[in-house]
Design an enzyme around this catalytic site. Structure first.
Site, PDB file in Angstrom:
ATOM      1  N   GLU A  33       0.870  -1.162   0.000  1.00 40.01           N
ATOM      2  CA  GLU A  33       0.000   0.000   0.000  1.00 40.01           C
ATOM      3  C   GLU A  33       0.914   1.222   0.000  1.00 40.01           C
ATOM      4  OE1 GLU A  33      -3.478   2.152   2.617  1.00 40.01           O
ATOM      5  OE2 GLU A  33      -2.803   0.177   3.239  1.00 40.01           O
ATOM      6  N   ARG A 257       4.604 -12.500  10.057  1.00 36.37           N
ATOM      7  CA  ARG A 257       5.269 -11.208   9.907  1.00 36.37           C
ATOM      8  C   ARG A 257       6.661 -11.318  10.479  1.00 36.37           C
ATOM      9  NH1 ARG A 257       1.568  -7.301   8.808  1.00 36.37           N
ATOM     10  NH2 ARG A 257       2.936  -5.531   8.938  1.00 36.37           N
ATOM     11  N   LYS A 267       4.607   0.828   9.169  1.00 33.23           N
ATOM     12  CA  LYS A 267       4.652   2.126   8.494  1.00 33.23           C
ATOM     13  C   LYS A 267       4.013   3.220   9.344  1.00 33.23           C
ATOM     14  CE  LYS A 267       3.101   0.257   4.739  1.00 33.23           C
ATOM     15  NZ  LYS A 267       2.429   0.035   3.461  1.00 33.23           N
TER      16      LYS A 267
HETATM   17  P1  ATP Z   1       2.583  -1.863   7.749  1.00 39.51           P
HETATM   18  O1  ATP Z   1       1.887  -2.264   8.998  1.00 39.51           O
HETATM   19  O2  ATP Z   1       4.011  -1.552   7.949  1.00 39.51           O
HETATM   20  O3  ATP Z   1       1.828  -0.794   6.988  1.00 39.51           O
HETATM   21  P2  ATP Z   1       1.435  -3.601   5.868  1.00 39.51           P
HETATM   22  O4  ATP Z   1       1.342  -5.090   5.896  1.00 39.51           O
HETATM   23  O5  ATP Z   1       0.188  -2.842   6.062  1.00 39.51           O
HETATM   24  O6  ATP Z   1       2.561  -3.165   6.860  1.00 39.51           O
HETATM   25  P3  ATP Z   1       1.614  -3.319   3.049  1.00 39.51           P
HETATM   26  O7  ATP Z   1       2.185  -2.216   2.254  1.00 39.51           O
HETATM   27  O8  ATP Z   1       0.156  -3.516   3.032  1.00 39.51           O
HETATM   28  O9  ATP Z   1       2.107  -3.117   4.542  1.00 39.51           O
HETATM   29  O10 ATP Z   1       2.377  -4.691   2.753  1.00 39.51           O
HETATM   30  C1  ATP Z   1       2.884  -5.119   1.528  1.00 39.51           C
HETATM   31  C2  ATP Z   1       3.287  -6.559   1.690  1.00 39.51           C
HETATM   32  O11 ATP Z   1       4.354  -6.668   2.630  1.00 39.51           O
HETATM   33  C3  ATP Z   1       2.141  -7.385   2.235  1.00 39.51           C
HETATM   34  O12 ATP Z   1       2.063  -8.592   1.508  1.00 39.51           O
HETATM   35  C4  ATP Z   1       2.517  -7.625   3.667  1.00 39.51           C
HETATM   36  O13 ATP Z   1       1.982  -8.826   4.135  1.00 39.51           O
HETATM   37  C5  ATP Z   1       4.049  -7.621   3.618  1.00 39.51           C
HETATM   38  N1  ATP Z   1       4.611  -7.211   4.900  1.00 39.51           N
HETATM   39  C6  ATP Z   1       4.436  -6.044   5.547  1.00 39.51           C
HETATM   40  N2  ATP Z   1       5.068  -6.032   6.734  1.00 39.51           N
HETATM   41  C7  ATP Z   1       5.671  -7.237   6.850  1.00 39.51           C
HETATM   42  C8  ATP Z   1       6.484  -7.848   7.855  1.00 39.51           C
HETATM   43  N3  ATP Z   1       6.794  -7.220   8.983  1.00 39.51           N
HETATM   44  N4  ATP Z   1       6.936  -9.089   7.621  1.00 39.51           N
HETATM   45  C9  ATP Z   1       6.634  -9.723   6.488  1.00 39.51           C
HETATM   46  N5  ATP Z   1       5.881  -9.226   5.503  1.00 39.51           N
HETATM   47  C10 ATP Z   1       5.387  -7.997   5.668  1.00 39.51           C
HETATM   48 MG    MG Z   2      -1.376  -1.974   5.314  1.00 32.03          MG
END
Ligand code: ATP
Ligand code: MG
Length: 553
Positions: A33, A257, A267
């Site tokens: 995202e 994660r 983020k």
């Molecule tokens: P954040 O909480 O940092 O915003 P998010 O999962 O909402 O993380 P996205 O941009 O939606 O962030 O994630 C893009 C991809 O990265 C998704 O497939 C997500 O599952 C993966 N991802 C994000 N954070 C992690 C993590 N800590 N470990 C493994 N994969 C991750």
């Molecule tokens: Mg997200």
């Protein structure tokens, strides 16, 4: 290496699927995202998704999950592309969930026609109240039994902007008593009169995550849609929608994660650190954002190695930051050019070196490099800077460096003997006076003298000056992400700025991106702000794991 390693559970699934000819090729996607910069957790997802198609053939898409118009910005899109490319991966297609808005709208109409979706006038509070609880079934909305015609008309008018934000939603018609709460008539579309970074003002209804993600996967014919564990309960809905829409059967798989000790991998929390100016932007070298690690001097190879070593797990755990540092040392040891820099200088005068004379000595660029690294000339003279800590007025036991009467080798140059030292009226040592052994020059040493200590140095008259930034962990607790007031656990000493560092002339032209080992001091790289007029170096890592030692004290 990968030949000997056992398969992770996702690789096992892929191999099984390929063996059974379930798919002719593997397609994965990395779906960020664009609401912030990528961090180390994302790196692990990137390595997993791109790693699978590198290993098994097929390809990986970069898909921006931009269904929320309010939080997304083009700056983030650009940074994400730069980070994935820097990590060394090539995506097949650059895609945006927003490119599918027309198709998603058609899918919604299809569900309405199949009597599998309806327009609901309930407020979000009313929807929540009727949802029930994990132990009690929910209740049907009073709008649930609208006719197909009425639903089509209302949904069309939602799209045309007739209604205010929140006045109506489109919901799937599943089962308000379903044991999985997410299956109790989930919202598929909401009204939001907001400008979108790509579609502008074309839309005022936006699909929810659950009605965008799986459908986008399916449109792209993604075979293995990998996400993190919090999406396990969503899988049922993911499958339900794909089946009812009769579209390409993408499948969702979940892994844990990745969190790393002493750092933040969220983020939202990173954004808070940036907005409150606790750090110097998203690429502050203390952050485990990909851009921060790049600025600090980490290599893509070291981050990929780290992700490979931590592998893929089904259960969440916190990975030791020390492993990341180990990986970066391993890589930099092979590629960093050895240079001399004196961080805490004290003057050393060689009393028997001919006044005004200078000469060049040769020093190895990197004895650990595969190609042996070659040598460089370094100017030597009778006045040098050395580290203050390399002299002891009253030497400790087993002290092999400088002390009154003691001998030491100056790296790549001569053996010197400390004859005397000078103190100012406050008792601080200001100068060390030595004699040198002319026959002891490195590479041509006929002196027959053996010394145990070697120290680094820089010629006073040839030295350039630099600022050096030394970093420690940003947080003083192991799991800052778990603390709501995580900003109160900032390590106040996480940044130390050292001015007037003396560096050998070969470093005066160093550019951002180049990697150095300052002998005995650690791995360094010029900061993005560094210029020939004002050189600034970031310490990427110390040479050894000082931190493990410290924390055991
Ligand atoms: P954040 O909480 O940092 O915003 P998010 O999962 O909402 O993380 P996205 O941009 O939606 O962030 O994630 C893009 C991809 O990265 C998704 O497939 C997500 O599952 C993966 N991802 C994000 N954070 C992690 C993590 N800590 N470990 C493994 N994969 C991750
Ligand atoms: Mg997200």
């Amino acid at each position: 290496m990968s030949e000997e390693k056992s398969l992770n559970f996702i690789e096992e699934i892929v191999e099984e699927d390929l063996k059974n000819n379930k798919y002719s090729r593997i397609i994965t996607r990395f779906p960020p995202e664009p609401n912030g910069y990528l961090h180390l957790g994302h790196a692990s997802s990137i390595c997993l998704n791109f790693g699978l198609t590198e290993k098994y053939g097929g390809y990986t898409n970069l898909r921006f999950d931009d269904t929320n118009p309010v939080t997304e910005e083009t700056e983030y899109v650009e940074s994400i592309k730069a980070d994935v490319a820097w990590l060394g991966y090539k995506w097949e297609n650059e895609l945006y969930a927003s490119d599918y808005f027309d198709t998603l709208y058609e899918y919604a109409v299809k569900l309405i026609k199949k009597e599998l979706a309806y327009v609901d006038d309930s407020t979000s509070e009313e929807i929540a109240t009727l949802k029930g609880t994990p132990t009690e079934p929910g209740k049907n909305s009073p709008y649930r039994d609208r006719s197909v015609e009425e639903n089509l008309d209302l949904f069309d008018r939602m799209k045309n902007g007739e209604f205010a934000d929140g006045a109506k939603t489109l919901r799937a018609k599943i089962d308000m008593a379903h044991p999985n709460m997410l299956m109790r008539d989930p919202v598929l579309y909401r009204i939001k009169h907001a400008h979108h970074h790509r579609t502008g003002d074309k839309w005022c209804i936006y699909p929810m995550y659950d009605f965008a993600h799986g459908q986008s996967d399916s449109i792209e014919e993604v075979t293995h849609s990998i996400c993190t564990l919090e999406f396990v309960p969503h899988r049922e809905l993911y499958d339900w929608l794909i089946e009812r829409l009769e579209i390409f059967p993408s499948r969702q798989y979940e892994f844990a994660r990745r969190n790393v000790s002493y750092s933040i991998t969220s983020k939202r929390k990173l954004m808070q650190l940036v907005n409150e100016k606790i750090v110097d932007g998203w690429d502050d070298p203390r952050l485990t954002t990909i851009s921060g690690m790049r600025r600090r001097g980490y290599t893509p190879e070291s981050i990929r190695d780290f992700c490979d070593r931590i592998g893929v797990a089904k259960r969440e755990n916190v990975v030791d930051m020390g492993l990341l540092e180990f990986c970066v040392r391993e890589d930099l040891n092979k590629i960093a050019l050895r240079r001399m820099a004196v961080l805490d200088p004290i003057r050393l005068v060689i009393t028997n070196y001919p006044a005004g004379q200078t000469e060049e000595v040769l020093s190895e660029n990197n004895p650990e490099a595969e190609d042996n690294g070659g040598t460089r000339p370094i100017p030597f003279s009778g006045e040098l800077w050395i580290e203050r800590e390399d002299f002891m007025e009253v030497p400790a036991k087993k002290w092999f460096r400088l002390a009154p009467g003691a001998m030491v080798r100056l790296k790549s140059a001569y053996i010197v003997k400390c004859e005397d030292f000078v103190k100012d009226d406050k008792g601080n040592i200001t100068e060390i006076r030595c004699t040198y052994i002319p026959e002891s020059k490195s590479g041509n040493d006929t002196s027959g003298i053996h010394v145990k200590g070697t120290i680094h140095w820089v010629s006073v008259q040839h030295a350039a000056e630099a600022e050096v930034k030394l970093y420690d962990r940003l947080f003083s607790v192991e799991n800052p992400g778990e603390e709501e007031d995580f900003t109160s656990y900032i390590n106040k000493n996480s940044l130390q700025v050292v001015n007037k560092v003396y560096i050998e002339p070969a470093l005066a032209t160093a550019k951002p991106g180049e990697k150095f080992q300052f002998i005995r001091k650690g791995y360094f790289t010029p900061d993005k702000t560094s210029t020939p007029e004002k050189l600034v170096f970031n310490r990427t890592a110390t040479l050894r794991d000082n931190w493990a030692k410290e924390s055991k004290k």
